[in-house]
Design a protein around this motif. Structure first.
Motif, PDB file in Angstrom:
ATOM      1  N   ASP A 128      -7.879  24.166  26.508  1.00  0.00           N
ATOM      2  CA  ASP A 128      -8.099  24.183  27.950  1.00  0.00           C
ATOM      3  C   ASP A 128      -9.344  24.976  28.338  1.00  0.00           C
ATOM      4  O   ASP A 128      -9.720  25.012  29.503  1.00  0.00           O
ATOM      5  CB  ASP A 128      -6.867  24.770  28.651  1.00  0.00           C
ATOM      6  CG  ASP A 128      -5.637  23.891  28.436  1.00  0.00           C
ATOM      7  OD1 ASP A 128      -5.784  22.655  28.467  1.00  0.00           O
ATOM      8  OD2 ASP A 128      -4.549  24.446  28.200  1.00  0.00           O
ATOM      9  N   PHE A 138     -13.674  28.736  23.797  1.00  0.00           N
ATOM     10  CA  PHE A 138     -13.996  27.386  23.327  1.00  0.00           C
ATOM     11  C   PHE A 138     -14.851  27.461  22.073  1.00  0.00           C
ATOM     12  O   PHE A 138     -14.537  26.873  21.046  1.00  0.00           O
ATOM     13  CB  PHE A 138     -14.741  26.614  24.434  1.00  0.00           C
ATOM     14  CG  PHE A 138     -15.249  25.262  24.005  1.00  0.00           C
ATOM     15  CD1 PHE A 138     -14.439  24.145  24.134  1.00  0.00           C
ATOM     16  CD2 PHE A 138     -16.523  25.096  23.487  1.00  0.00           C
ATOM     17  CE1 PHE A 138     -14.891  22.884  23.745  1.00  0.00           C
ATOM     18  CE2 PHE A 138     -16.989  23.860  23.093  1.00  0.00           C
ATOM     19  CZ  PHE A 138     -16.169  22.745  23.223  1.00  0.00           C
ATOM     20  N   LEU A 173     -16.443  16.970  21.957  1.00  0.00           N
ATOM     21  CA  LEU A 173     -15.803  17.899  22.901  1.00  0.00           C
ATOM     22  C   LEU A 173     -16.653  18.113  24.151  1.00  0.00           C
ATOM     23  O   LEU A 173     -16.130  18.185  25.262  1.00  0.00           O
ATOM     24  CB  LEU A 173     -15.505  19.226  22.207  1.00  0.00           C
ATOM     25  CG  LEU A 173     -14.445  19.150  21.101  1.00  0.00           C
ATOM     26  CD1 LEU A 173     -14.349  20.471  20.347  1.00  0.00           C
ATOM     27  CD2 LEU A 173     -13.085  18.749  21.661  1.00  0.00           C
ATOM     28  N   VAL A 174     -17.964  18.184  23.971  1.00  0.00           N
ATOM     29  CA  VAL A 174     -18.855  18.339  25.129  1.00  0.00           C
ATOM     30  C   VAL A 174     -18.775  17.106  26.028  1.00  0.00           C
ATOM     31  O   VAL A 174     -18.615  17.215  27.247  1.00  0.00           O
ATOM     32  CB  VAL A 174     -20.310  18.613  24.677  1.00  0.00           C
ATOM     33  CG1 VAL A 174     -21.289  18.453  25.821  1.00  0.00           C
ATOM     34  CG2 VAL A 174     -20.421  20.014  24.076  1.00  0.00           C
ATOM     35  N   THR A 217     -15.359  16.850  27.765  1.00  0.00           N
ATOM     36  CA  THR A 217     -15.258  17.850  28.825  1.00  0.00           C
ATOM     37  C   THR A 217     -16.088  17.419  30.033  1.00  0.00           C
ATOM     38  O   THR A 217     -15.630  17.483  31.179  1.00  0.00           O
ATOM     39  CB  THR A 217     -15.724  19.232  28.314  1.00  0.00           C
ATOM     40  OG1 THR A 217     -14.889  19.610  27.218  1.00  0.00           O
ATOM     41  CG2 THR A 217     -15.635  20.283  29.401  1.00  0.00           C
ATOM     42  N   TRP A 218     -17.297  16.971  29.780  1.00  0.00           N
ATOM     43  CA  TRP A 218     -18.195  16.517  30.848  1.00  0.00           C
ATOM     44  C   TRP A 218     -17.578  15.349  31.625  1.00  0.00           C
ATOM     45  O   TRP A 218     -17.666  15.268  32.845  1.00  0.00           O
ATOM     46  CB  TRP A 218     -19.524  16.131  30.227  1.00  0.00           C
ATOM     47  CG  TRP A 218     -20.584  15.621  31.163  1.00  0.00           C
ATOM     48  CD1 TRP A 218     -20.764  15.939  32.481  1.00  0.00           C
ATOM     49  CD2 TRP A 218     -21.620  14.698  30.850  1.00  0.00           C
ATOM     50  NE1 TRP A 218     -21.847  15.278  33.000  1.00  0.00           N
ATOM     51  CE2 TRP A 218     -22.396  14.501  32.011  1.00  0.00           C
ATOM     52  CE3 TRP A 218     -21.974  14.017  29.687  1.00  0.00           C
ATOM     53  CZ2 TRP A 218     -23.493  13.660  32.047  1.00  0.00           C
ATOM     54  CZ3 TRP A 218     -23.077  13.189  29.726  1.00  0.00           C
ATOM     55  CH2 TRP A 218     -23.820  13.011  30.900  1.00  0.00           C
ATOM     56  N   ASN A 273      -6.937  16.344  26.768  1.00  0.00           N
ATOM     57  CA  ASN A 273      -6.984  16.870  25.397  1.00  0.00           C
ATOM     58  C   ASN A 273      -6.882  15.784  24.322  1.00  0.00           C
ATOM     59  O   ASN A 273      -7.623  15.813  23.339  1.00  0.00           O
ATOM     60  CB  ASN A 273      -5.880  17.902  25.191  1.00  0.00           C
ATOM     61  CG  ASN A 273      -6.155  19.176  25.950  1.00  0.00           C
ATOM     62  OD1 ASN A 273      -7.264  19.422  26.410  1.00  0.00           O
ATOM     63  ND2 ASN A 273      -5.133  19.996  26.106  1.00  0.00           N
ATOM     64  N   GLY A 317     -14.451  14.766  31.925  1.00  0.00           N
ATOM     65  CA  GLY A 317     -13.161  15.142  32.481  1.00  0.00           C
ATOM     66  C   GLY A 317     -11.971  14.530  31.756  1.00  0.00           C
ATOM     67  O   GLY A 317     -10.895  14.395  32.334  1.00  0.00           O
ATOM     68  N   TRP A 318     -12.134  14.192  30.488  1.00  0.00           N
ATOM     69  CA  TRP A 318     -11.053  13.605  29.715  1.00  0.00           C
ATOM     70  C   TRP A 318     -10.019  14.661  29.350  1.00  0.00           C
ATOM     71  O   TRP A 318     -10.315  15.850  29.249  1.00  0.00           O
ATOM     72  CB  TRP A 318     -11.585  12.979  28.441  1.00  0.00           C
ATOM     73  CG  TRP A 318     -12.393  11.729  28.637  1.00  0.00           C
ATOM     74  CD1 TRP A 318     -12.787  11.172  29.828  1.00  0.00           C
ATOM     75  CD2 TRP A 318     -12.906  10.881  27.622  1.00  0.00           C
ATOM     76  NE1 TRP A 318     -13.514  10.039  29.602  1.00  0.00           N
ATOM     77  CE2 TRP A 318     -13.603   9.829  28.256  1.00  0.00           C
ATOM     78  CE3 TRP A 318     -12.850  10.902  26.245  1.00  0.00           C
ATOM     79  CZ2 TRP A 318     -14.229   8.806  27.559  1.00  0.00           C
ATOM     80  CZ3 TRP A 318     -13.471   9.883  25.538  1.00  0.00           C
ATOM     81  CH2 TRP A 318     -14.149   8.843  26.182  1.00  0.00           C
ATOM     82  N   SER A 359     -10.019  13.763  24.137  1.00  0.00           N
ATOM     83  CA  SER A 359     -11.070  14.649  23.646  1.00  0.00           C
ATOM     84  C   SER A 359     -11.007  14.788  22.130  1.00  0.00           C
ATOM     85  O   SER A 359     -12.029  14.685  21.437  1.00  0.00           O
ATOM     86  CB  SER A 359     -10.917  16.024  24.315  1.00  0.00           C
ATOM     87  OG  SER A 359     -11.818  16.942  23.790  1.00  0.00           O
ATOM     88  N   GLY A 377     -13.189  25.872  28.847  1.00  0.00           N
ATOM     89  CA  GLY A 377     -14.358  25.076  29.213  1.00  0.00           C
ATOM     90  C   GLY A 377     -15.535  25.381  28.311  1.00  0.00           C
ATOM     91  O   GLY A 377     -15.502  26.309  27.493  1.00  0.00           O
ATOM     92  N   LEU A 378     -16.589  24.591  28.472  1.00  0.00           N
ATOM     93  CA  LEU A 378     -17.785  24.750  27.643  1.00  0.00           C
ATOM     94  C   LEU A 378     -18.472  26.096  27.826  1.00  0.00           C
ATOM     95  O   LEU A 378     -19.213  26.529  26.948  1.00  0.00           O
ATOM     96  CB  LEU A 378     -18.783  23.624  27.945  1.00  0.00           C
ATOM     97  CG  LEU A 378     -18.300  22.215  27.619  1.00  0.00           C
ATOM     98  CD1 LEU A 378     -19.339  21.192  28.050  1.00  0.00           C
ATOM     99  CD2 LEU A 378     -17.989  22.078  26.147  1.00  0.00           C
TER     100      LEU A 378
END
Length: 157
Positions: free
Chosen positions: A112, A120, A38-39, A42-43, A48, A45-46, A51, A114-115
Protein backbone atom coordinates in the motif's frame (compact mmCIF):
# COMPACT_ATOMS: atom_id res chain seq x y z
CA UNK A 1 37.59 -41.97 -19.46
CA UNK A 2 36.10 -38.47 -19.18
CA UNK A 3 32.44 -37.90 -19.90
CA UNK A 4 32.32 -35.30 -22.72
CA UNK A 5 29.16 -33.76 -21.21
CA UNK A 6 30.92 -32.97 -17.94
CA UNK A 7 34.49 -32.39 -19.17
CA UNK A 8 34.06 -28.63 -19.57
CA UNK A 9 31.71 -27.95 -16.69
CA UNK A 10 33.07 -25.56 -14.10
CA UNK A 11 33.49 -26.45 -10.47
CA UNK A 12 34.35 -24.79 -7.18
CA UNK A 13 34.93 -21.04 -7.27
CA UNK A 14 34.45 -20.80 -11.03
CA UNK A 15 31.03 -22.43 -10.69
CA UNK A 16 30.08 -20.08 -7.87
CA UNK A 17 31.33 -17.07 -9.87
CA UNK A 18 29.21 -18.14 -12.85
CA UNK A 19 26.18 -18.66 -10.60
CA UNK A 20 26.60 -15.20 -9.08
CA UNK A 21 26.99 -13.70 -12.56
CA UNK A 22 23.89 -15.52 -13.86
CA UNK A 23 21.89 -14.46 -10.82
CA UNK A 24 23.05 -10.84 -11.16
CA UNK A 25 21.93 -10.98 -14.82
CA UNK A 26 18.56 -12.37 -13.75
CA UNK A 27 18.25 -9.83 -10.94
CA UNK A 28 18.85 -6.98 -13.39
CA UNK A 29 15.99 -8.07 -15.64
CA UNK A 30 13.72 -8.83 -12.71
CA UNK A 31 14.47 -5.52 -11.01
CA UNK A 32 13.81 -3.52 -14.18
CA UNK A 33 10.53 -5.35 -14.71
CA UNK A 34 9.48 -5.16 -11.07
CA UNK A 35 10.21 -1.46 -10.69
CA UNK A 36 8.64 -0.53 -14.02
CA UNK A 37 5.61 -2.70 -13.33
CA UNK A 38 5.06 -1.31 -9.85
CA UNK A 39 5.62 2.28 -11.00
CA UNK A 40 3.21 1.90 -13.93
CA UNK A 41 0.55 0.13 -11.85
CA UNK A 42 0.81 2.79 -9.15
CA UNK A 43 0.62 5.59 -11.73
CA UNK A 44 -2.42 3.97 -13.35
CA UNK A 45 -4.09 3.44 -9.97
CA UNK A 46 -4.23 -0.35 -10.28
CA UNK A 47 -4.83 -2.56 -7.27
CA UNK A 48 -2.32 -4.90 -5.65
CA UNK A 49 -3.14 -8.02 -7.67
CA UNK A 50 -2.91 -6.27 -11.03
CA UNK A 51 0.26 -4.54 -9.88
CA UNK A 52 1.94 -7.82 -8.91
CA UNK A 53 0.85 -9.53 -12.16
CA UNK A 54 2.20 -6.65 -14.28
CA UNK A 55 5.48 -6.54 -12.34
CA UNK A 56 6.00 -10.31 -12.69
CA UNK A 57 5.14 -10.22 -16.38
CA UNK A 58 7.59 -7.39 -17.04
CA UNK A 59 10.26 -9.13 -14.95
CA UNK A 60 10.04 -12.11 -17.29
CA UNK A 61 10.04 -9.89 -20.39
CA UNK A 62 13.12 -7.96 -19.30
CA UNK A 63 14.87 -11.02 -17.90
CA UNK A 64 14.44 -12.93 -21.16
CA UNK A 65 15.29 -9.90 -23.31
CA UNK A 66 18.64 -9.49 -21.55
CA UNK A 67 19.48 -13.03 -22.69
CA UNK A 68 17.87 -12.96 -26.13
CA UNK A 69 19.65 -9.81 -27.33
CA UNK A 70 23.26 -11.08 -27.07
CA UNK A 71 22.24 -14.54 -28.29
CA UNK A 72 20.71 -12.94 -31.40
CA UNK A 73 23.97 -11.03 -31.91
CA UNK A 74 25.82 -14.35 -31.90
CA UNK A 75 23.93 -15.31 -35.06
CA UNK A 76 21.06 -17.43 -33.75
CA UNK A 77 17.63 -16.81 -35.25
CA UNK A 78 14.83 -15.41 -33.07
CA UNK A 79 13.08 -18.74 -32.51
CA UNK A 80 16.30 -20.43 -31.38
CA UNK A 81 17.27 -17.41 -29.23
CA UNK A 82 13.91 -17.55 -27.47
CA UNK A 83 14.47 -21.25 -26.78
CA UNK A 84 17.91 -20.52 -25.31
CA UNK A 85 16.48 -17.74 -23.12
CA UNK A 86 13.65 -19.95 -21.88
CA UNK A 87 16.09 -22.74 -21.03
CA UNK A 88 18.60 -20.38 -19.46
CA UNK A 89 16.43 -18.12 -17.37
CA UNK A 90 13.03 -19.60 -16.56
CA UNK A 91 13.90 -21.42 -13.33
CA UNK A 92 16.03 -18.52 -12.12
CA UNK A 93 13.32 -15.93 -12.81
CA UNK A 94 10.61 -18.10 -11.24
CA UNK A 95 12.61 -18.55 -8.02
CA UNK A 96 13.54 -14.87 -7.94
CA UNK A 97 9.94 -13.74 -8.50
CA UNK A 98 8.55 -16.09 -5.86
CA UNK A 99 11.02 -14.80 -3.28
CA UNK A 100 10.75 -11.17 -4.32
CA UNK A 101 6.97 -11.09 -4.19
CA UNK A 102 6.74 -13.19 -1.02
CA UNK A 103 8.95 -10.70 0.83
CA UNK A 104 7.09 -7.62 -0.44
CA UNK A 105 3.75 -9.22 0.41
CA UNK A 106 5.01 -10.16 3.89
CA UNK A 107 6.17 -6.63 4.80
CA UNK A 108 3.24 -4.90 6.48
CA UNK A 109 2.10 -1.90 4.43
CA UNK A 110 4.58 -2.43 1.58
CA UNK A 111 1.91 -3.11 -1.05
CA UNK A 112 0.00 0.00 0.00
CA UNK A 113 3.06 2.25 0.10
CA UNK A 114 3.31 4.87 -2.62
CA UNK A 115 6.24 5.59 -4.90
CA UNK A 116 7.40 8.43 -2.64
CA UNK A 117 7.31 6.27 0.50
CA UNK A 118 10.59 4.88 1.82
CA UNK A 119 8.77 1.65 2.74
CA UNK A 120 8.03 1.00 -0.94
CA UNK A 121 11.68 1.27 -1.99
CA UNK A 122 13.17 -0.38 1.11
CA UNK A 123 10.88 -3.39 0.90
CA UNK A 124 11.58 -3.72 -2.82
CA UNK A 125 15.35 -3.50 -2.27
CA UNK A 126 15.20 -6.01 0.59
CA UNK A 127 13.05 -8.40 -1.44
CA UNK A 128 15.44 -8.29 -4.39
CA UNK A 129 18.42 -8.87 -2.08
CA UNK A 130 16.75 -11.92 -0.50
CA UNK A 131 15.75 -13.19 -3.95
CA UNK A 132 19.37 -12.88 -5.10
CA UNK A 133 20.74 -14.81 -2.11
CA UNK A 134 18.18 -17.59 -2.53
CA UNK A 135 18.63 -17.83 -6.31
CA UNK A 136 22.45 -18.09 -6.41
CA UNK A 137 22.51 -21.73 -5.15
CA UNK A 138 19.68 -22.61 -7.54
CA UNK A 139 21.67 -21.24 -10.49
CA UNK A 140 24.82 -22.93 -9.19
CA UNK A 141 23.08 -26.31 -9.16
CA UNK A 142 21.65 -25.77 -12.65
CA UNK A 143 24.98 -24.67 -14.13
CA UNK A 144 26.75 -27.63 -12.49
CA UNK A 145 24.37 -29.91 -14.40
CA UNK A 146 24.85 -28.05 -17.70
CA UNK A 147 21.40 -26.49 -17.44
CA UNK A 148 20.01 -23.02 -16.74
CA UNK A 149 22.36 -20.21 -17.63
CA UNK A 150 25.01 -22.72 -18.75
CA UNK A 151 23.18 -23.08 -22.09
CA UNK A 152 23.91 -19.41 -22.90
CA UNK A 153 27.67 -19.71 -22.55
CA UNK A 154 28.03 -21.39 -25.94
CA UNK A 155 26.77 -18.16 -27.52
CA UNK A 156 29.01 -15.69 -25.67
CA UNK A 157 31.87 -14.31 -27.70
Amino acid sequence: MTDPDTAHRPGGRELTRLAVSATRHCLTGCAIGEVLGLVLATWWGWGNTASVVLAIGLAFVFGYSLTITPVLRSGLNLRAAIGVALAADTVSIVVMEIMDNAIVLAVPGAMDAGLVDALFWLSLAASLAVAFVVTVPVNRALIARGKGHAVVHAYHH
